[in-house]
Design a protein around this motif. Structure first.
Motif, PDB file in Angstrom:
ATOM      1  N   PHE A 267      94.856  42.166  16.878  1.00 39.29           N
ATOM      2  CA  PHE A 267      93.622  41.462  17.275  1.00 39.29           C
ATOM      3  C   PHE A 267      93.619  40.054  16.697  1.00 39.29           C
ATOM      4  CE2 PHE A 267      91.427  41.615  13.158  1.00 39.29           C
ATOM      5  CZ  PHE A 267      92.153  42.597  12.499  1.00 39.29           C
TER       6      PHE A 267
ATOM      7  N   VAL B   7      96.107  48.452  16.533  1.00 39.81           N
ATOM      8  CA  VAL B   7      95.689  47.446  17.511  1.00 39.81           C
ATOM      9  C   VAL B   7      95.881  46.064  16.901  1.00 39.81           C
ATOM     10  CG1 VAL B   7      93.730  46.504  18.790  1.00 39.81           C
ATOM     11  CG2 VAL B   7      93.911  48.981  18.474  1.00 39.81           C
TER      12      VAL B   7
ATOM     13  N   ALA C  12      89.862  49.729  22.249  1.00 41.36           N
ATOM     14  CA  ALA C  12      90.601  49.424  21.011  1.00 41.36           C
ATOM     15  C   ALA C  12      90.000  50.188  19.827  1.00 41.36           C
ATOM     16  CB  ALA C  12      90.579  47.924  20.745  1.00 41.36           C
TER      17      ALA C  12
ATOM     18  N   GLU D 205      99.774  50.352  19.884  1.00 38.84           N
ATOM     19  CA  GLU D 205      99.047  50.875  21.044  1.00 38.84           C
ATOM     20  C   GLU D 205      98.445  49.781  21.913  1.00 38.84           C
ATOM     21  OE1 GLU D 205      99.169  52.438  18.182  1.00 38.84           O
ATOM     22  OE2 GLU D 205      99.610  54.533  18.656  1.00 38.84           O
ATOM     23  N   ALA D 206      97.969  48.670  21.311  1.00 40.86           N
ATOM     24  CA  ALA D 206      97.289  47.652  22.126  1.00 40.86           C
ATOM     25  C   ALA D 206      97.292  46.289  21.446  1.00 40.86           C
ATOM     26  CB  ALA D 206      95.847  48.086  22.382  1.00 40.86           C
TER      27      ALA D 206
ATOM     28  N   ILE E 258      91.212  53.731  19.737  1.00 47.52           N
ATOM     29  CA  ILE E 258      92.589  53.788  19.200  1.00 47.52           C
ATOM     30  C   ILE E 258      92.547  53.778  17.670  1.00 47.52           C
ATOM     31  CG2 ILE E 258      94.793  52.552  19.029  1.00 47.52           C
ATOM     32  CD1 ILE E 258      94.241  51.499  21.912  1.00 47.52           C
TER      33      ILE E 258
END
Ligand code: AMP
Ligand code: MG
Length: 348
Positions: free
Chosen positions: A28, A26, A16, A164-165, A19
């Motif tokens: 979180f 990201v 992460a 992306e995540a 990225i």
């Protein structure tokens, strides 16, 4: 990426971090709600955040840090109250608005000369800030206009394919966005109520006032002033079902909601009810969801946004909610609930 177990999977934190360092986004967990993060010093990353959320670009982002010195690096004329408040509440659900310097671009602050900064109290969030070496600009990780995400699945619903995540740290702790205070004027001013309430702030800095732009009655703001936090000016989340808050003595509230529900159902409407564990069994009809326990006000904050999302899925036409003006976080809870209801309240 699942980081809900201790010890946190450092490989996922590293991935992460890469990225973020490469200008990507990201989501979180924090202790308040999930954030959608990008490098706060990178204007392109901030642009991407607005785009992914569909957020108006004049609504500034909160910068998340892991050390007090990072606040000093990005601000000028930092008042002494900042250190006092940080000592008392950081890491924690308090955001401070201070005068910015050139380190944080205007893209991150929605064009303002001030920057909102917070140190989150969540091990995944802190690990991500430290490992990436980035200060992380992050608004709530929802599509603009939807309830803030309190679980990774909410983020997935709204933003899958656009970022992306997602770091999945399990359900968040508090469930309401941070308290925002403005430190750029003589008197500390609350721009958005949250878990850290007026009394807690007064104990640390003495005098505290509420932004006149966020004090409402049923006709709108009492002062006619505009809220100073741009985000408080936007129409916030309105559920698909038409939400009305019924407040007053408990027995009267229950009987009024029962009567209203029966009437609406007779008209062929699907009705949802926001109840507590103590009252749920007393509602005779409708889709009854339990928000929590009145004696445990944190449970109410924790479940509010999830319940609003559930009623959207149930596709109800009308929602009646009890009122939750509980002692400590009641002001923050009611601020969000009243917004969702477009301020519609029935006093019984
Ligand atoms: P969110 O992270 O989605 O809860 O949104 C951040 C909130 O902080 C929004 O209501 C913004 O308007 C507010 N905010 C961020 N930066 C500032 C600032 N410099 N001055 C006033 N409000 C701010
Ligand atoms: Mg938000």
């Amino acid at each position: 990426m699942d980081v809900s177990e201790e010890p946190i999977n450092i490989e996922f934190i590293r991935e992460a971090s890469e990225i973020l360092k490469n200008g990507g986004l990201v989501a979180f967990p924090t202790e308040t709600v999930y954030g959608l993060g990008g490098d706060a010093t990178d204007k392109e990353a901030s642009r991407k955040i607005y785009q992914a959320k569909g957020r108006p670009s004049d609504n500034p982002l909160i910068v998340h840090i892991a050390k007090f010195e990072q606040l000093e690096q990005i601000t000028t004329d930092l008042p002494e109250t900042a250190k006092k408040l940080a000592d008392a509440f950081w890491p924690g659900p308090l955001t401070m608005v201070c005068n910015k310097n050139e380190v944080i671009p205007y893209e991150t602050t929605g064009g303002l000369d001030t920057v909102a900064v917070r140190m989150p109290n969540n091990p995944v969030a802190l690990a991500l800030i430290e490992e990436s070496g980035c200060m992380i600009a992050a608004p709530s990780a929802n599509t603009s206009g939807r309830p803030s995400p309190t679980k990774a699945s909410h983020v997935y619903e709204d933003l899958s394919g656009k970022i992306e995540a997602i770091l999945d740290g399990g359900p968040v702790d508090i469930g309401l966005e941070s308290t925002i205070v403005d430190l750029t004027e003589d008197i500390v001013t609350i721009l958005r109520p949250g878990y850290i309430n007026m009394d807690m702030l007064k104990e640390v800095v003495g005098e505290v006032r509420m932004d006149p732009g966020i004090v409402y009655n049923d006709k709108g703001t009492t002062s006619g002033a505009k809220p100073k936090a741009p985000g408080m000016r936007y129409k916030h989340y309105a559920p698909k079902g038409d939400l009305t808050i019924v407040s007053g003595e408990e027995n009267k509230v229950v009987s009024t909601i029962n009567k209203l529900t029966a009437d609406k159902r007779a008209e062929g409407k699907k009705v949802g009810i926001i109840a507590t564990s103590a009252t749920a069994g007393r509602y005779e009809q409708g889709e009854v969801l339990i928000i929590g326990d009145r004696e445990d006000e944190q449970s109410i904050a924790h479940n509010l946004y999830d319940i609003l999302r559930q009623f959207d899925e149930l596709d109800v036409d009308i929602i009646y909610s009890e009122s939750f003006a509980t002692p400590k976080i009641g002001q923050a809870i009611m601020n969000r609930l009243l917004k969702a209801a477009g301020q519609k309240t029935i006093e019984v």
